[in-house]
Design a protein around this motif. Structure first.
Motif, PDB file in Angstrom:
ATOM      1  N   THR A  33       1.246  -9.817 -10.664  1.00 28.90           N
ATOM      2  CA  THR A  33       1.990 -11.039 -10.980  1.00 28.90           C
ATOM      3  C   THR A  33       2.562 -11.634  -9.691  1.00 28.90           C
ATOM      4  OG1 THR A  33       4.060  -9.835 -11.251  1.00 28.90           O
ATOM      5  CG2 THR A  33       2.713 -10.165 -13.247  1.00 28.90           C
ATOM      6  N   PRO A  34       2.940 -12.895  -9.718  1.00 27.96           N
ATOM      7  CA  PRO A  34       3.580 -13.482  -8.539  1.00 27.96           C
ATOM      8  C   PRO A  34       4.795 -12.668  -8.075  1.00 27.96           C
ATOM      9  CG  PRO A  34       2.980 -15.217 -10.055  1.00 27.96           C
ATOM     10  CD  PRO A  34       2.717 -13.909 -10.767  1.00 27.96           C
ATOM     11  N   GLU A  35       5.569 -12.163  -9.021  1.00 30.34           N
ATOM     12  CA  GLU A  35       6.762 -11.388  -8.676  1.00 30.34           C
ATOM     13  C   GLU A  35       6.392 -10.113  -7.907  1.00 30.34           C
ATOM     14  OE1 GLU A  35       7.596 -14.164 -11.863  1.00 30.34           O
ATOM     15  OE2 GLU A  35       6.067 -12.609 -11.735  1.00 30.34           O
ATOM     16  N   ASN A  36       5.389  -9.394  -8.405  1.00 29.57           N
ATOM     17  CA  ASN A  36       4.969  -8.161  -7.737  1.00 29.57           C
ATOM     18  C   ASN A  36       4.313  -8.442  -6.387  1.00 29.57           C
ATOM     19  OD1 ASN A  36       5.948  -6.530  -9.779  1.00 29.57           O
ATOM     20  ND2 ASN A  36       3.989  -6.414 -10.841  1.00 29.57           N
ATOM     21  N   MET A  37       3.573  -9.545  -6.307  1.00 32.46           N
ATOM     22  CA  MET A  37       2.950  -9.924  -5.041  1.00 32.46           C
ATOM     23  C   MET A  37       4.035 -10.214  -3.996  1.00 32.46           C
ATOM     24  SD  MET A  37      -0.369  -9.765  -5.449  1.00 32.46           S
ATOM     25  CE  MET A  37      -1.030 -10.732  -4.094  1.00 32.46           C
ATOM     26  N   ALA A  38       5.027 -11.013  -4.387  1.00 33.10           N
ATOM     27  CA  ALA A  38       6.103 -11.370  -3.458  1.00 33.10           C
ATOM     28  C   ALA A  38       6.917 -10.138  -3.059  1.00 33.10           C
ATOM     29  CB  ALA A  38       7.002 -12.433  -4.082  1.00 33.10           C
ATOM     30  N   LYS A  39       7.179  -9.229  -3.998  1.00 38.16           N
ATOM     31  CA  LYS A  39       7.917  -7.997  -3.672  1.00 38.16           C
ATOM     32  C   LYS A  39       7.168  -7.173  -2.637  1.00 38.16           C
ATOM     33  CE  LYS A  39      10.276  -7.517  -8.070  1.00 38.16           C
ATOM     34  NZ  LYS A  39      10.203  -6.890  -9.400  1.00 38.16           N
ATOM     35  N   ALA A  40       5.843  -7.217  -2.678  1.00 40.02           N
ATOM     36  CA  ALA A  40       5.027  -6.439  -1.743  1.00 40.02           C
ATOM     37  C   ALA A  40       4.851  -7.138  -0.396  1.00 40.02           C
ATOM     38  CB  ALA A  40       3.661  -6.152  -2.368  1.00 40.02           C
ATOM     39  N   GLY A  41       5.508  -8.277  -0.208  1.00 41.43           N
ATOM     40  CA  GLY A  41       5.474  -8.967   1.084  1.00 41.43           C
ATOM     41  C   GLY A  41       4.430 -10.059   1.209  1.00 41.43           C
ATOM     42  N   ILE A  55      -1.607 -13.205   1.840  1.00 44.06           N
ATOM     43  CA  ILE A  55      -1.455 -12.598   3.159  1.00 44.06           C
ATOM     44  C   ILE A  55      -0.045 -12.037   3.272  1.00 44.06           C
ATOM     45  CG2 ILE A  55      -0.770 -14.776   4.235  1.00 44.06           C
ATOM     46  CD1 ILE A  55      -2.266 -13.900   6.764  1.00 44.06           C
ATOM     47  N   CYS A  56       0.070 -10.876   3.905  1.00 44.10           N
ATOM     48  CA  CYS A  56       1.401 -10.329   4.158  1.00 44.10           C
ATOM     49  C   CYS A  56       2.020 -11.171   5.274  1.00 44.10           C
ATOM     50  CB  CYS A  56       1.310  -8.863   4.591  1.00 44.10           C
ATOM     51  SG  CYS A  56       2.906  -8.206   5.162  1.00 44.10           S
ATOM     52  N   PHE A  57       3.189 -11.694   5.022  1.00 40.53           N
ATOM     53  CA  PHE A  57       3.845 -12.540   6.023  1.00 40.53           C
ATOM     54  C   PHE A  57       4.172 -11.734   7.279  1.00 40.53           C
ATOM     55  CE2 PHE A  57       7.615 -10.352   4.835  1.00 40.53           C
ATOM     56  CZ  PHE A  57       8.476 -10.499   5.914  1.00 40.53           C
ATOM     57  N   PHE A  58       4.259 -10.419   7.149  1.00 40.47           N
ATOM     58  CA  PHE A  58       4.701  -9.573   8.256  1.00 40.47           C
ATOM     59  C   PHE A  58       3.548  -9.047   9.111  1.00 40.47           C
ATOM     60  CE2 PHE A  58       6.227  -5.807  10.369  1.00 40.47           C
ATOM     61  CZ  PHE A  58       7.481  -6.173  10.800  1.00 40.47           C
ATOM     62  N   CYS A  59       2.610  -8.336   8.469  1.00 41.09           N
ATOM     63  CA  CYS A  59       1.507  -7.725   9.237  1.00 41.09           C
ATOM     64  C   CYS A  59       0.273  -8.615   9.285  1.00 41.09           C
ATOM     65  CB  CYS A  59       1.145  -6.358   8.660  1.00 41.09           C
ATOM     66  SG  CYS A  59       0.350  -6.389   7.026  1.00 41.09           S
ATOM     67  N   ASP A  71      -2.362  -3.182  -8.165  1.00 39.39           N
ATOM     68  CA  ASP A  71      -0.941  -3.054  -7.845  1.00 39.39           C
ATOM     69  C   ASP A  71      -0.743  -3.552  -6.412  1.00 39.39           C
ATOM     70  OD1 ASP A  71       1.477  -1.984  -6.701  1.00 39.39           O
ATOM     71  OD2 ASP A  71       1.597  -0.610  -8.399  1.00 39.39           O
ATOM     72  N   PRO A  72      -0.030  -4.670  -6.225  1.00 39.56           N
ATOM     73  CA  PRO A  72       0.114  -5.260  -4.892  1.00 39.56           C
ATOM     74  C   PRO A  72       0.683  -4.294  -3.843  1.00 39.56           C
ATOM     75  CG  PRO A  72       0.848  -6.799  -6.541  1.00 39.56           C
ATOM     76  CD  PRO A  72       0.604  -5.502  -7.249  1.00 39.56           C
ATOM     77  N   GLU A  73       1.674  -3.514  -4.215  1.00 40.56           N
ATOM     78  CA  GLU A  73       2.260  -2.591  -3.237  1.00 40.56           C
ATOM     79  C   GLU A  73       1.254  -1.518  -2.824  1.00 40.56           C
ATOM     80  OE1 GLU A  73       6.053   0.420  -2.774  1.00 40.56           O
ATOM     81  OE2 GLU A  73       6.202  -1.252  -4.187  1.00 40.56           O
ATOM     82  N   LYS A  74       0.545  -0.954  -3.779  1.00 40.23           N
ATOM     83  CA  LYS A  74      -0.469   0.067  -3.462  1.00 40.23           C
ATOM     84  C   LYS A  74      -1.602  -0.527  -2.634  1.00 40.23           C
ATOM     85  CE  LYS A  74       0.308   3.089  -7.416  1.00 40.23           C
ATOM     86  NZ  LYS A  74      -0.171   3.518  -8.727  1.00 40.23           N
ATOM     87  N   GLU A  75      -2.045  -1.726  -2.997  1.00 37.92           N
ATOM     88  CA  GLU A  75      -3.117  -2.381  -2.238  1.00 37.92           C
ATOM     89  C   GLU A  75      -2.669  -2.656  -0.800  1.00 37.92           C
ATOM     90  OE1 GLU A  75      -6.306  -3.026  -3.113  1.00 37.92           O
ATOM     91  OE2 GLU A  75      -5.921  -2.005  -5.008  1.00 37.92           O
ATOM     92  N   HIS A  76      -1.434  -3.128  -0.664  1.00 33.68           N
ATOM     93  CA  HIS A  76      -0.899  -3.430   0.658  1.00 33.68           C
ATOM     94  C   HIS A  76      -0.867  -2.152   1.501  1.00 33.68           C
ATOM     95  CE1 HIS A  76       2.413  -5.828   2.998  1.00 33.68           C
ATOM     96  NE2 HIS A  76       1.483  -5.346   3.808  1.00 33.68           N
ATOM     97  N   PHE A  85       6.994  -3.715   7.038  1.00 33.51           N
ATOM     98  CA  PHE A  85       7.703  -4.378   5.946  1.00 33.51           C
ATOM     99  C   PHE A  85       7.514  -3.611   4.641  1.00 33.51           C
ATOM    100  CE2 PHE A  85       8.196  -7.268   2.394  1.00 33.51           C
ATOM    101  CZ  PHE A  85       9.464  -7.761   2.646  1.00 33.51           C
ATOM    102  N   ILE A  86       6.289  -3.231   4.335  1.00 30.59           N
ATOM    103  CA  ILE A  86       6.026  -2.526   3.078  1.00 30.59           C
ATOM    104  C   ILE A  86       6.648  -1.128   3.107  1.00 30.59           C
ATOM    105  CG2 ILE A  86       3.750  -1.573   3.637  1.00 30.59           C
ATOM    106  CD1 ILE A  86       4.686  -3.217   0.304  1.00 30.59           C
TER     107      ILE A  86
END
Length: 142
Positions: A33-41, A55-59, A71-76, A85-86
Motif C-alpha cells: 500500500t502507499p502507507e507501507n511503501m512510504a514507511k519503507a522509505g 525509489i528509496c529517497f535515501f539510497c 512487502d516493501p520493507e522486506k523488498e527494500h 534509512f531502512i
C-alpha cells in the motif's frame, strides 16, 4: 550540493513520501500500500511505461514490477541491504542533530556514488558506440 535545503530533507518525513503515492496502482487490499511503501522509505516515481516505479529517497534504489503481496520493507532490505534509512531504529523526529548529520552525510555518499556510476555507464556506452563506428569506418576503407 546544499545539505540543508528544504527539498533535500523533506523526504525524510513519512507524510511527504506518502504524498508521492497519489496514483499508486495498489490499494488497501495489498501489502504494498502507499502507507507501507512510504514507511519503507520509498517515493513514487512513475513513468508512462512503468506506473509502479518507486525509489528509496535515501539510497536511491529503484524498484518496479511490484506484486500485491510484496512487502516493501522486506523488498527494500533484500535489494539494498546497506541502506541506512531502512536500518534506522528510530523515527526521524527522535534523531539527535549529530545522528541526523551523519545520516545526511551517508545519503550524500549514496547520491554521489549513483551519479558517478550513471556517468560511467553513459561514458562506456558512448565509447562502445564510437569504437563500433570507428571499426566500421576502417573496414569500409580497406
Amino acid at each position: 550540493m546544499d545539505s540543508f535545503n528544504e527539498e533535500d530533507i523533506k523526504m525524510y518525513f513519512y507524510e511527504n513520501r506518502l504524498k508521492t503515492f497519489e496514483k499508486w496502482p495498489f490499494d488497501e487490499d495489498c501489502t504494498c500500500t502507499p502507507e507501507n511503501m512510504a514507511k519503507a522509505g520509498f517515493i513514487h516515481t512513475p513513468s508512462d511505461n512503468s506506473p509502479d516505479v518507486a525509489i528509496c529517497f535515501f539510497c536511491l534504489k529503484e524498484l518496479e514490477g511490484w506484486e500485491p503481496e510484496d512487502d516493501p520493507e522486506k523488498e527494500h532490505k533484500s535489494h539494498s541491504s546497506s541502506c541506512l534509512f531502512i536500518a534506522l531504529k528510530k523515527n526521524i523526529e527522535e534523531l539527535t542533530v549529530e545522528e541526523f548529520l551523519k545520516l545526511q552525510k551517508e545519503r550524500h555518499k549514496s547520491i554521489i556514488i549513483k551519479t558517478g556510476k550513471d556517468a560511467i555507464a553513459k561514458f562506456e556506452e558512448a565509447a562502445k558506440l564510437k569504437r563500433a563506428e570507428m571499426i566500421k569506418t576502417a573496414m569500409e576503407e580497406e
